[in-house]
Design a protein around this motif. Sequence first.
Motif, PDB file in Angstrom:
ATOM      1  N   ALA A  79       1.418   5.234   5.783  1.00  0.00           N
ATOM      2  CA  ALA A  79       1.832   3.826   5.726  1.00  0.00           C
ATOM      3  C   ALA A  79       1.878   3.330   4.288  1.00  0.00           C
ATOM      4  O   ALA A  79       2.782   2.580   3.905  1.00  0.00           O
ATOM      5  N   LEU A 112       5.167   1.909   2.266  1.00  0.00           N
ATOM      6  CA  LEU A 112       5.196   0.544   1.736  1.00  0.00           C
ATOM      7  C   LEU A 112       5.160   0.487   0.213  1.00  0.00           C
ATOM      8  O   LEU A 112       5.061  -0.615  -0.352  1.00  0.00           O
ATOM      9  N   GLY A 161      10.896   4.325   3.252  1.00  0.00           N
ATOM     10  CA  GLY A 161      10.560   2.922   3.005  1.00  0.00           C
ATOM     11  C   GLY A 161      11.597   2.231   2.142  1.00  0.00           C
ATOM     12  O   GLY A 161      11.943   1.070   2.376  1.00  0.00           O
ATOM     13  N   TRP A 217       7.675  -1.747  -1.161  1.00  0.00           N
ATOM     14  CA  TRP A 217       7.502  -3.128  -0.701  1.00  0.00           C
ATOM     15  C   TRP A 217       6.413  -3.850  -1.490  1.00  0.00           C
ATOM     16  O   TRP A 217       6.508  -5.054  -1.717  1.00  0.00           O
ATOM     17  N   LEU A 218       5.378  -3.104  -1.886  1.00  0.00           N
ATOM     18  CA  LEU A 218       4.195  -3.713  -2.503  1.00  0.00           C
ATOM     19  C   LEU A 218       4.271  -3.743  -4.023  1.00  0.00           C
ATOM     20  O   LEU A 218       3.605  -4.565  -4.656  1.00  0.00           O
ATOM     21  N   THR A 243      14.700   1.491   4.233  1.00  0.00           N
ATOM     22  CA  THR A 243      14.441   0.363   5.137  1.00  0.00           C
ATOM     23  C   THR A 243      14.519  -0.954   4.387  1.00  0.00           C
ATOM     24  O   THR A 243      15.166  -1.914   4.839  1.00  0.00           O
ATOM     25  N   LEU A 244      13.889  -1.000   3.223  1.00  0.00           N
ATOM     26  CA  LEU A 244      13.924  -2.218   2.404  1.00  0.00           C
ATOM     27  C   LEU A 244      15.344  -2.534   1.954  1.00  0.00           C
ATOM     28  O   LEU A 244      15.758  -3.700   1.925  1.00  0.00           O
TER      29      LEU A 244
END
Length: 496
Positions: free
Chosen positions: A5, A9, A358, A12-13, A361-362
């Motif tokens: 995970a 991410l 990820g 994203w982070l 997806t973003l």
Amino acid sequence: MEQTALWFLMAWLDPGLLLMVAAGTFAGIYIGAIPGLSVTMAVSILISFTFKWPVDDALALIAGIFVGGVYGGARSAILLNIPGAPSAVATAFDGYPLAQRGEAGRAIGVATVMSVVGGLMGVLALALAAPVIARFALLVAPRDYLLLAMIGILLVGSLAGKSLARGIFAGALGVTIGMVGLDPMTAEGRFTFGSLSLMGGIPYVAAMIGFFGVAEALYQLRHLDLEPVKQRVGSLLPDWRVVKKLLPLSLRTGAIGVVIGALPGTGGDIAALMAYDHAKRTVKEPTSPFGEGAYEGLVAPESANNAAVGGAYIPMLTLGIPGDAVTAVIIGALYIHGLKPGPLLMVETPHLFWFTVGSLTLANLCLLVFGLTGIRIFTKLVECPKGILIPLILVLSAVGTYAIQNNPVDIYWMLGFGILGYFMKVYDYPVAPVILGVILGPLMDVSYRRAMISARDDPLTFASEFVTAPISLGLTLFLLAIILGQTPLWSKLRGR
């Protein structure tokens, strides 16, 4: 599980990686919307700037440009009938008639939402089914690629409208244009007539812009007295009832895009074509007749070509085999950064795989945001008087053609194909099959030669393999179904 995970991410982070994905998606949308400026070219240029970057930054930016660029081609296809990329050829079939009806804003909104649906399906397939689909792609033999190319060429006949014969003729013309240049096996000149300038072949971008852009501009000269259609932009988000109605088709065609995208050497252009044909055959009551502004004809190719992005990553990351031209360039970027894509990539660097998932997806979520912006500015292009719009199309077509190889000869090819395309339009010959023939012709040629080599040049062995191998048999039956489905007898039986 927690580690996976966190890898997912990462983009994203981290604000820097988030910015890279967002900037890449935004740039990709507008690069893809300009005819001639392909995603492959953008990624190729990008790599020369990113080889000193951290690998995560480079892959995040590339993922954004890839996702945005595939979608961006739909904008010019809808507004100007000039596909920004080969994968948007089928989008123009119904997208441009929608713009002519004054529904360009709504059409772009629907295309954006369904592109995101298809893109997320591709990412989901990459995350969950990468090993399975990669093993399936490994079983596909050269003869199967030959069948896929033949299916694509015959499908253009079913998309050609009234006359199957004219559609097949146009597709055969495209295949002939695609054969010009050096033979891929013997390096001998074909259809070059002793000219050194033809040794490198005819650039398909010049043909695509000529047949679509220049031909359309010349054809519009016949209708200069018509008032431009005012585009109804309104709310860019499509009505939920429309989305609900189109969602099952988007999911089906997205699945087609994933499978076709995972086959090495195919890509979004074939996926979009097969998805459009699927919609035309399965949708019984479209919003309008196909080819005259059916939203189903817009949704199908856009869902498929964006789903093919995730599909193309599957063989690249798991087998080291590019799914299309863009992933072939991305493989080069991985090697530059000291990585070796293939079966060991997911074992030695699993974080890279989940970081890529990820980032994609973003990028699709950023596409939903950026894809619904700037539409009002784009729709103003359609409302321009033809006296301004036609010269603008011609100038953009010339600039886009020249920008590919900085070769003025390409502009002459573009003008020549534009004049030919104009006469084809006048005499009711479809031009889209020509471009699809140019794209699929080389794939058909190379696959046929490899299949014959694997059969030891024995015609009987070559023919028998089409009915003994399960995949080949299925494709052969599908090919026969296409041919029989276009016969007058089948039409009569279907009518009864």
